[in-house]
Design a protein around this motif. Structure first.
Motif, PDB file in Angstrom:
ATOM      1  N   ALA A   1      58.542  28.322  46.592  1.00 44.61           N
ATOM      2  CA  ALA A   1      59.174  28.804  47.829  1.00 44.61           C
ATOM      3  C   ALA A   1      59.415  27.665  48.818  1.00 44.61           C
ATOM      4  O   ALA A   1      60.388  27.683  49.587  1.00 44.61           O
ATOM      5  CB  ALA A   1      58.305  29.887  48.472  1.00 44.61           C
ATOM      6  N   ALA A   2      58.543  26.665  48.779  1.00 47.63           N
ATOM      7  CA  ALA A   2      58.669  25.533  49.712  1.00 47.63           C
ATOM      8  C   ALA A   2      59.574  24.435  49.183  1.00 47.63           C
ATOM      9  O   ALA A   2      59.788  23.422  49.866  1.00 47.63           O
ATOM     10  CB  ALA A   2      57.283  24.962  50.004  1.00 47.63           C
ATOM     11  N   GLY A   3      60.093  24.617  47.965  1.00 48.18           N
ATOM     12  CA  GLY A   3      60.970  23.604  47.390  1.00 48.18           C
ATOM     13  C   GLY A   3      60.235  22.404  46.822  1.00 48.18           C
ATOM     14  O   GLY A   3      60.841  21.346  46.591  1.00 48.18           O
ATOM     15  N   VAL A   4      58.930  22.555  46.583  1.00 44.30           N
ATOM     16  CA  VAL A   4      58.158  21.472  45.961  1.00 44.30           C
ATOM     17  C   VAL A   4      58.434  21.497  44.461  1.00 44.30           C
ATOM     18  O   VAL A   4      58.350  22.527  43.815  1.00 44.30           O
ATOM     19  CB  VAL A   4      56.643  21.663  46.219  1.00 44.30           C
ATOM     20  CG1 VAL A   4      55.821  20.647  45.426  1.00 44.30           C
ATOM     21  CG2 VAL A   4      56.341  21.542  47.710  1.00 44.30           C
ATOM     22  N   LYS A   5      58.800  20.372  43.900  1.00 44.56           N
ATOM     23  CA  LYS A   5      59.065  20.281  42.463  1.00 44.56           C
ATOM     24  C   LYS A   5      57.765  20.550  41.710  1.00 44.56           C
ATOM     25  O   LYS A   5      56.737  19.913  41.999  1.00 44.56           O
ATOM     26  CB  LYS A   5      59.591  18.888  42.140  1.00 44.56           C
ATOM     27  CG  LYS A   5      60.259  18.763  40.789  1.00 44.56           C
ATOM     28  CD  LYS A   5      61.731  19.076  40.864  1.00 44.56           C
ATOM     29  CE  LYS A   5      62.459  18.649  39.593  1.00 44.56           C
ATOM     30  NZ  LYS A   5      63.854  19.064  39.579  1.00 44.56           N
ATOM     31  N   PHE A   6      57.796  21.477  40.752  1.00 45.03           N
ATOM     32  CA  PHE A   6      56.558  21.906  40.098  1.00 45.03           C
ATOM     33  C   PHE A   6      56.698  21.858  38.581  1.00 45.03           C
ATOM     34  O   PHE A   6      57.576  22.510  38.002  1.00 45.03           O
ATOM     35  CB  PHE A   6      56.195  23.333  40.540  1.00 45.03           C
ATOM     36  CG  PHE A   6      54.912  23.848  39.941  1.00 45.03           C
ATOM     37  CD1 PHE A   6      53.691  23.479  40.475  1.00 45.03           C
ATOM     38  CD2 PHE A   6      54.932  24.677  38.828  1.00 45.03           C
ATOM     39  CE1 PHE A   6      52.502  23.925  39.918  1.00 45.03           C
ATOM     40  CE2 PHE A   6      53.751  25.138  38.261  1.00 45.03           C
ATOM     41  CZ  PHE A   6      52.529  24.770  38.811  1.00 45.03           C
ATOM     42  N   GLY A   7      55.822  21.091  37.931  1.00 42.20           N
ATOM     43  CA  GLY A   7      55.814  20.971  36.467  1.00 42.20           C
ATOM     44  C   GLY A   7      54.655  21.755  35.885  1.00 42.20           C
ATOM     45  O   GLY A   7      53.497  21.426  36.140  1.00 42.20           O
ATOM     46  N   PRO A   8      54.920  22.820  35.111  1.00 47.36           N
ATOM     47  CA  PRO A   8      53.850  23.677  34.583  1.00 47.36           C
ATOM     48  C   PRO A   8      53.089  23.020  33.441  1.00 47.36           C
ATOM     49  O   PRO A   8      53.614  22.162  32.735  1.00 47.36           O
ATOM     50  CB  PRO A   8      54.629  24.905  34.085  1.00 47.36           C
ATOM     51  CG  PRO A   8      55.959  24.355  33.666  1.00 47.36           C
ATOM     52  CD  PRO A   8      56.258  23.251  34.645  1.00 47.36           C
ATOM     53  N   ALA A   9      51.857  23.487  33.232  1.00 43.03           N
ATOM     54  CA  ALA A   9      50.959  22.870  32.257  1.00 43.03           C
ATOM     55  C   ALA A   9      51.535  22.837  30.852  1.00 43.03           C
ATOM     56  O   ALA A   9      51.434  21.825  30.164  1.00 43.03           O
ATOM     57  CB  ALA A   9      49.622  23.613  32.259  1.00 43.03           C
ATOM     58  N   LYS A  10      52.134  23.930  30.409  1.00 47.79           N
ATOM     59  CA  LYS A  10      52.543  23.987  29.011  1.00 47.79           C
ATOM     60  C   LYS A  10      53.600  22.934  28.689  1.00 47.79           C
ATOM     61  O   LYS A  10      53.801  22.601  27.525  1.00 47.79           O
ATOM     62  CB  LYS A  10      53.020  25.380  28.617  1.00 47.79           C
ATOM     63  CG  LYS A  10      54.251  25.902  29.313  1.00 47.79           C
ATOM     64  CD  LYS A  10      54.702  27.216  28.701  1.00 47.79           C
ATOM     65  CE  LYS A  10      53.685  28.318  28.775  1.00 47.79           C
ATOM     66  NZ  LYS A  10      53.451  28.835  30.132  1.00 47.79           N
ATOM     67  N   ALA A  11      54.216  22.378  29.707  1.00 52.70           N
ATOM     68  CA  ALA A  11      55.151  21.267  29.510  1.00 52.70           C
ATOM     69  C   ALA A  11      54.503  19.938  29.902  1.00 52.70           C
ATOM     70  O   ALA A  11      54.464  18.987  29.122  1.00 52.70           O
ATOM     71  CB  ALA A  11      56.415  21.493  30.332  1.00 52.70           C
ATOM     72  N   ALA A  12      53.974  19.891  31.123  1.00 52.03           N
ATOM     73  CA  ALA A  12      53.494  18.626  31.667  1.00 52.03           C
ATOM     74  C   ALA A  12      52.259  18.078  30.966  1.00 52.03           C
ATOM     75  O   ALA A  12      52.061  16.865  30.908  1.00 52.03           O
ATOM     76  CB  ALA A  12      53.210  18.784  33.167  1.00 52.03           C
ATOM     77  N   ASN A  13      51.395  18.968  30.432  1.00 47.58           N
ATOM     78  CA  ASN A  13      50.198  18.420  29.785  1.00 47.58           C
ATOM     79  C   ASN A  13      50.288  18.474  28.260  1.00 47.58           C
ATOM     80  O   ASN A  13      49.284  18.402  27.557  1.00 47.58           O
ATOM     81  CB  ASN A  13      48.912  19.079  30.315  1.00 47.58           C
ATOM     82  CG  ASN A  13      48.545  20.378  29.610  1.00 47.58           C
ATOM     83  OD1 ASN A  13      49.293  20.911  28.786  1.00 47.58           O
ATOM     84  ND2 ASN A  13      47.382  20.903  29.938  1.00 47.58           N
ATOM     85  N   ALA A  14      51.504  18.581  27.740  1.00 46.57           N
ATOM     86  CA  ALA A  14      51.684  18.660  26.285  1.00 46.57           C
ATOM     87  C   ALA A  14      51.495  17.320  25.588  1.00 46.57           C
ATOM     88  O   ALA A  14      51.517  17.257  24.352  1.00 46.57           O
ATOM     89  CB  ALA A  14      53.080  19.200  25.965  1.00 46.57           C
ATOM     90  N   GLY A  15      51.276  16.253  26.331  1.00 45.84           N
ATOM     91  CA  GLY A  15      51.124  14.933  25.704  1.00 45.84           C
ATOM     92  C   GLY A  15      49.942  14.847  24.770  1.00 45.84           C
ATOM     93  O   GLY A  15      49.991  14.151  23.752  1.00 45.84           O
ATOM     94  N   GLY A  16      48.862  15.548  25.090  1.00 47.42           N
ATOM     95  CA  GLY A  16      47.678  15.514  24.243  1.00 47.42           C
ATOM     96  C   GLY A  16      47.945  16.105  22.877  1.00 47.42           C
ATOM     97  O   GLY A  16      47.665  15.478  21.849  1.00 47.42           O
TER      98      GLY A  16
END
Length: 448
Positions: free
Chosen positions: A360-375
């Motif tokens: 709602a505040a326009g903060v760019k948000f990366g969800p876990a299932k994408a952002a922490n998929a590196g492991g």
């Protein structure tokens, strides 16, 4: 709850059957919210019962783990392996050892893993496991005896082409080693049945760093779309385990200044930038509490209570500790203090209210299932090396990891735009991860 009558019907039935599993239901709700336009555009999803099937694990294994402590007393814990979906590959997901572990948490993690693994582009299905055993305060021999007992049952249900577990909270290189040794002893075979192994027996370089590096690579792409970079940005990272430590390292290398990190007791603030090498020494060598940082850097500040970390003003926030650690009020505090972007390094660390506040505040948000998929992506690369009997260099693995994270970001961004939700990376991650699994399930018939 949802505009789709089909999704409402499936969710209501699921909630009635699993009323005692709040974490699992929270994860399902979040995915369903994203899938409404997909379900509306693709009638074959309802016709073939894809949603009903994807929310039910293919298999849940629950077992007793008996072991003997150093005093000679028999201890009993509960163990789980939830094999959620194998439509695109063998089950893949970590083993969590923590007293909070229960079936709801393992199901939520396994459900998330389906879509996370799909996003990597590698052939891995979704699964998860663990036990309510607490490694903290236990001797190496007690941990070994627990791990051997745990694997004595688990080995019946896993294999390099069936289910390949990995580490998670409480399950590091030591625990994986004990489990691998027991599997090898019982099965008389040396295979890539576990990932996160030591380098001397089939592990992959860059696996330890992978989740932390990956969340920063994903954030780098988020920032680039905003015309920004890590350079000169203040970064707050919750947690001080593998994910947090290596997110700190990579964020620093990319030009950011990490000013706060935490553990379950409290958090430190170092306005000069946290020294990740000191954090490695404290957590990986000494296994000490984060307050010990002050012994190395006396100018830093320590505050009791880990939740207060979100009151530290920053440009970038990386929640890397545990599920639901960042709530709506804390998100509003971050927003008021000028946060520009948030990417989740832990599994579902932001509550739905927090995610809603950021969006709602326009903060760019990366969800876990994408952002922490590196492991899990690097675990998949470890599986590939094991299958080929090869070992790649650190730089080779890191380059592949970087490319995977860039592709995940692009997939999320493109999927959101395709369904009229431009910039919504939560929806994009859910849709991109779901569509690949959905298509595989359609091709394979009702067997899956």
């Amino acid at each position: 709850m949802f505009k789709s009558e089909y999704l409402n019907r499936v969710y209501e039935g699921l909630a009635a059957r699993n009323a005692h599993e709040p974490e699992f239901l929270q994860a399902v709700r979040e995915v369903f919210e994203s899938l409404e336009p997909v379900v509306a555009a693709r009638p074959e999803i309802e016709k073939n019962g894809i949603i009903e099937r994807i929310v039910e694990p293919e298999r849940i294994v629950n077992f007793r783990v008996s072991w003997v402590d150093d005093a000679g007393k028999v201890q009993v814990n509960r163990g789980w392996r939830i094999q959620f979906n194998s439509a695109i590959g063998p089950y893949k997901g970590g083993l969590r050892l923590h007293p909070s572990v229960n079936q709801s948490i393992i199901k939520f993690l396994g459900f998330e893993q389906i879509f996370k693994n799909s996003l990597t582009g590698l052939p891995m299905g979704g699964g998860k496991g663990g036990s309510d055993f607490d490694p903290k305060g236990k001797s190496d021999n007690e941990i070994m005896r627990f791990c051997q007992s745990f694997m004595t049952e688990l080995q019946r249900h896993i294999g390099p082409d069936t289910d390949v577990p990995a580490g998670d909270i409480g399950t590091g290189a030591r625990e994986i080693g004990y489990m691998f040794g027991q599997y090898k002893r019982l099965r008389n075979e040396f295979t890539g049945v576990l990932t996160g192994k030591g380098l001397s027996y089939g592990g992959s370089l860059a696996r330890t760093e992978a989740t932390g590096y990956g969340v920063c690579y994903y954030m780098k792409e988020m920032l680039a779309d905003m015309g920004e970079s890590f350079e000169g940005k203040k970064v707050v990272i919750s947690g001080s385990g593998n994910v947090a430590i290596y997110a700190c390292q990579k964020a620093t290398q990319l030009g950011g200044k990490v000013i706060a990190m935490s553990d379950s007791n409290g958090y430190i603030v170092d306005e000069n930038g946290i020294d990740y090498k000191v954090m490695q020494e404290i957590k990986e060598v000494k296994r000490a509490r984060i307050k010990t940082y002050l012994d190395y850097v006396p100018t830093a500040k320590y505050v009791e209570g880990c939740r207060g970390i979100w009151s530290v003003a920053c440009d970038i926030a990386l929640p890397c500790a545990t599920q639901n650690e960042l709530n709506g009020d804390e998100a509003k505090t971050l927003i008021a203090n000028g946060v520009k972007a948030v990417a989740e390094g832990a599994n579902m660390p932001s509550t739905p209210e927090a995610v809603e506040a950021f969006q709602a505040a326009g903060v760019k948000f990366g969800p876990a299932k994408a952002a922490n998929a590196g492991g899990v992506a690097t675990s998949g690369l470890e599986m590939s090396q094991n299958s080929q009997r090869l070992s790649w260099t650190f730089d080779e693995v890191d380059a592949k990891l970087h490319d995977i994270m860039v592709n995940i970001y692009k997939s999320c961004k493109d999927a959101a735009a395709r369904y009229g939700m431009e910039g919504n990376l939560v929806a994009g991650a859910n849709i991109a991860g779901f569509e690949k699994v959905c298509d595989a399930m359609l091709w394979q018939g009702i067997a899956y």
